[in-house]
Design a protein around this motif. Structure first.
Motif, short mmCIF file in Angstrom:
data_model
loop_
_atom_site.label_atom_id
_atom_site.label_comp_id
_atom_site.label_asym_id
_atom_site.label_seq_id
_atom_site.Cartn_x
_atom_site.Cartn_y
_atom_site.Cartn_z
N SER A 140 0.76 -1.13 -0.02
CA SER A 140 -0.06 0.07 -0.18
C SER A 140 0.88 1.29 0.05
O SER A 140 1.85 1.25 0.82
N ALA A 141 0.70 2.05 -0.70
CA ALA A 141 1.49 3.42 -0.83
C ALA A 141 1.26 4.03 0.33
O ALA A 141 2.37 4.82 0.93
N ARG A 142 0.24 4.06 0.83
CA ARG A 142 -0.16 4.74 2.25
C ARG A 142 0.82 4.21 3.29
O ARG A 142 1.61 4.79 4.09
N GLU A 143 0.90 2.89 3.30
CA GLU A 143 1.67 2.21 4.40
C GLU A 143 3.28 2.54 4.10
O GLU A 143 4.16 2.70 5.02
N GLU A 144 3.64 2.69 2.85
CA GLU A 144 4.86 2.84 2.64
C GLU A 144 5.17 4.33 3.03
O GLU A 144 6.39 4.74 3.29
N ALA A 145 4.37 5.15 2.55
CA ALA A 145 4.57 6.68 3.09
C ALA A 145 4.71 6.66 4.52
O ALA A 145 5.60 7.35 5.12
N VAL A 146 3.96 6.01 5.30
CA VAL A 146 4.00 5.91 6.77
C VAL A 146 5.16 5.46 7.10
O VAL A 146 6.19 6.03 8.11
N ARG A 147 5.79 4.27 6.60
CA ARG A 147 7.13 3.66 6.88
C ARG A 147 8.26 4.62 6.71
O ARG A 147 9.20 4.59 7.60
N LEU A 148 8.17 5.50 5.65
CA LEU A 148 9.34 6.50 5.30
C LEU A 148 9.06 7.96 6.13
O LEU A 148 9.78 8.94 5.59
N GLY A 149 7.98 7.81 7.04
CA GLY A 149 7.90 9.17 7.62
C GLY A 149 6.97 10.37 6.95
O GLY A 149 7.20 11.48 7.18
N ARG A 150 6.37 9.93 5.88
CA ARG A 150 5.53 11.06 5.09
C ARG A 150 4.08 10.59 5.50
O ARG A 150 3.59 10.42 4.11
N GLU A 151 3.74 10.45 6.34
CA GLU A 151 2.30 10.02 6.57
C GLU A 151 1.28 11.13 5.90
O GLU A 151 1.59 12.34 6.23
N PRO A 152 0.45 10.68 4.85
CA PRO A 152 -0.34 11.62 4.32
C PRO A 152 -1.27 12.37 5.21
O PRO A 152 -1.74 11.88 6.23
N VAL A 153 -1.19 13.92 5.08
CA VAL A 153 -1.84 14.76 5.96
C VAL A 153 -3.43 14.61 5.65
O VAL A 153 -4.02 15.20 6.71
N SER A 154 -3.88 14.28 4.41
CA SER A 154 -5.23 14.34 4.46
C SER A 154 -5.43 12.95 3.46
O SER A 154 -4.78 12.60 3.14
N ASP A 155 -6.94 13.07 2.96
CA ASP A 155 -6.97 11.73 2.31
C ASP A 155 -7.03 11.92 1.01
O ASP A 155 -7.80 11.29 0.05
N GLU A 156 -6.21 12.59 0.45
CA GLU A 156 -5.97 12.98 -1.00
C GLU A 156 -5.74 11.44 -1.79
O GLU A 156 -5.19 10.56 -1.23
N ARG A 157 -6.01 11.57 -2.97
CA ARG A 157 -6.25 10.54 -3.80
C ARG A 157 -5.05 9.52 -4.23
O ARG A 157 -4.99 8.24 -4.21
N PRO A 158 -3.67 9.99 -4.18
CA PRO A 158 -2.89 9.21 -4.88
C PRO A 158 -2.34 8.08 -3.87
O PRO A 158 -1.81 7.09 -4.34
N PHE A 159 -2.71 8.46 -2.68
CA PHE A 159 -2.37 7.57 -1.65
C PHE A 159 -3.14 6.05 -1.65
O PHE A 159 -2.83 5.26 -0.64
N ALA A 160 -4.15 6.43 -2.50
CA ALA A 160 -4.88 4.86 -2.61
C ALA A 160 -4.35 3.88 -3.48
O ALA A 160 -4.68 2.98 -3.76
N ASN A 161 -3.08 4.35 -4.14
CA ASN A 161 -2.60 3.49 -5.05
C ASN A 161 -1.75 2.39 -4.34
O ASN A 161 -1.39 2.40 -3.27
N THR A 162 -1.37 1.31 -5.03
CA THR A 162 -0.63 0.32 -4.59
C THR A 162 0.64 0.17 -5.34
O THR A 162 0.47 0.40 -6.57
N PHE A 163 1.74 -0.42 -4.95
CA PHE A 163 3.05 -0.82 -5.69
C PHE A 163 3.05 -2.38 -5.58
O PHE A 163 3.23 -3.01 -4.74
N VAL A 164 2.94 -2.74 -6.97
CA VAL A 164 3.06 -4.29 -7.08
C VAL A 164 4.61 -4.77 -7.74
O VAL A 164 4.82 -4.31 -8.40
N THR A 165 5.04 -5.71 -6.64
CA THR A 165 6.25 -6.48 -7.45
C THR A 165 6.04 -7.77 -7.59
O THR A 165 5.26 -8.26 -6.89
N ALA A 166 6.81 -8.46 -8.60
CA ALA A 166 6.55 -9.83 -8.76
C ALA A 166 7.86 -10.38 -9.46
O ALA A 166 8.56 -9.74 -10.09
N THR A 167 7.98 -11.47 -8.90
CA THR A 167 9.27 -12.34 -9.52
C THR A 167 8.61 -13.72 -10.24
O THR A 167 7.96 -14.31 -9.63
N LYS A 168 9.50 -13.75 -11.13
CA LYS A 168 9.26 -15.16 -12.03
C LYS A 168 10.15 -16.26 -11.55
O LYS A 168 11.11 -16.02 -11.65
N ALA A 169 9.45 -17.32 -11.29
CA ALA A 169 10.11 -18.57 -11.05
C ALA A 169 11.21 -19.04 -12.07
O ALA A 169 10.87 -18.92 -13.25
#
Ligand SMILES: C[S@@+](CC[C@H](N)C(=O)[O-])C[C@H]1O[C@@H](n2cnc3c(N)ncnc32)[C@H](O)[C@@H]1O
Length: 305
Positions: free
Chosen positions: A276-305
């Motif tokens: 979750s972009a929001r959780e990543e922001a919190v982890r990095l000390g950039r907790e969103p100050v309002s409920d603005e839209r971009p923090f609803a995004n997610t970051f997906v990573t994937a590895t091929k076996a």
């Protein structure tokens, strides 16, 4: 103008101008007192005379002190771009630490990672975007005296066309594992092109390849609220005879259901994580100050076996 199947643009218009908008945020973050990321190329890339019109329109949109009913929280926009850049920078650092030496940045825009990350010798970075956008970046950075750290290969092609052919044409090697990135891209592609993009990534990926995708959260209420503010600003600017040619709300293809990215890659045998972009922001000390839209995004990573 809304999107069409065969529309085109340069760096100062339509989807090209969105690359300027996100680079403006990286430049602001880099110049801030305690930056999370340092993109020393963002400022020269956005400061050319040909981008004056886009800069002025984005500045009006981000000037929240001016008129909170018509503008957005600029710090929130800058924080989001800082968090997203930091996340995908780390993704590449991990990929090369894992031995990957072939990288493809899809819709590279004004991404300067080929010039600024600490790539090991022998790393090849392929950058795909439309011809005029890549040409602008190459020309501007060359004029600035910048040279890529990795071996950079520009692949000027529209991602709605046969981009795998263009990639193979500049010696992309399907036998080597690849780290792919799709950051700031998916809503600008028609649903069918997104599906084809994922299928091509899978088909071109050797075992051990990785993919990272910015997945756009669809909070319709928040989007409509932001769009209303934009319309407000546009009306005021039109009344003052100012330029309103850049409209970020006209640029998304909303043409039907799209599979969830994480599910798509998991369904094709990739090991997938969704952050979750929001959780990543919190982890990095950039907790969103309002409920603005971009923090609803997610970051997906994937590895091929
Ligand atoms: C929001 S910008 C993101 C740029 C870069 N990934 C970043 O995060 O800085 C969107 C980029 O997608 C590119 N793009 C959108 N649709 C595309 C297409 N069909 N083919 C190639 N590039 C495309 C645009 O030219 C633009 O550079």
């Amino acid at each position: 103008m809304p999107r069409t199947a065969d529309d085109s643009w340069d760096i100062a218009t339509s989807v090209g101008a969105t690359a300027v908008m996100v680079a403006l945020a990286r430049a602001a973050e880099t110049a801030s007192a305690d930056p999370l990321i340092r993109d020393q190329f963002a400022e020269p890339l956005v400061s050319t005379p040909e981008l004056a019109g886009v800069r002025e329109q984005v500045a009006a949109w981000w000037a929240e002190d001016d008129d909170p009913d018509s503008t957005v929280d600029s710090q929130q926009m800058i924080d989001y771009q800082a968090v997203r850049t930091h996340f995908f920078d780390e993704y590449f650092t991990d990929a090369v630490a894992g031995g990957i030496r072939q990288v493809v940045i899809l819709a590279a825009g004004l991404d300067s990672r080929a010039y600024r990350l600490d790539w090991p010798a022998g790393t090849v970075v392929y950058e795909i975007d439309v011809p005029k956008v890549l040409e602008y970046k190459s020309r501007t950075l060359a004029g600035h005296g910048a040279t890529p750290i990795a071996e950079r290969r520009a692949v000027p092609v529209d991602l709605r066309h046969d981009w795998p052919l263009a990639l193979r044409g500049v010696d992309f090697d399907t036998s080597r594992p690849t780290a792919w990135l799709a950051e700031g891209l998916l809503p600008f592609l028609p649903a069918a092109a997104q599906e084809a993009l994922f299928a091509s990534i899978d088909a071109l990926s050797a075992a051990g390849s990785r993919a990272a995708v910015e997945n756009f959260g669809v909070d319709q209420a928040k989007r409509q609220e932001a769009e209303k503010r934009w319309a407000n600003l546009k009306a005021k600017r039109e009344a003052r005879g100012q330029d309103t040619s850049f409209n970020p709300f006209d640029l998304w293809f909303e043409d039907g259901d799209r599979p969830d990215c994480g599910d798509w890659f998991a369904g094709h045998g990739w090991t997938t994580r969704v952050i979750s972009a929001r959780e990543e922001a919190v982890r990095l000390g950039r907790e969103p100050v309002s409920d603005e839209r971009p923090f609803a995004n997610t970051f997906v990573t994937a590895t091929k076996a």
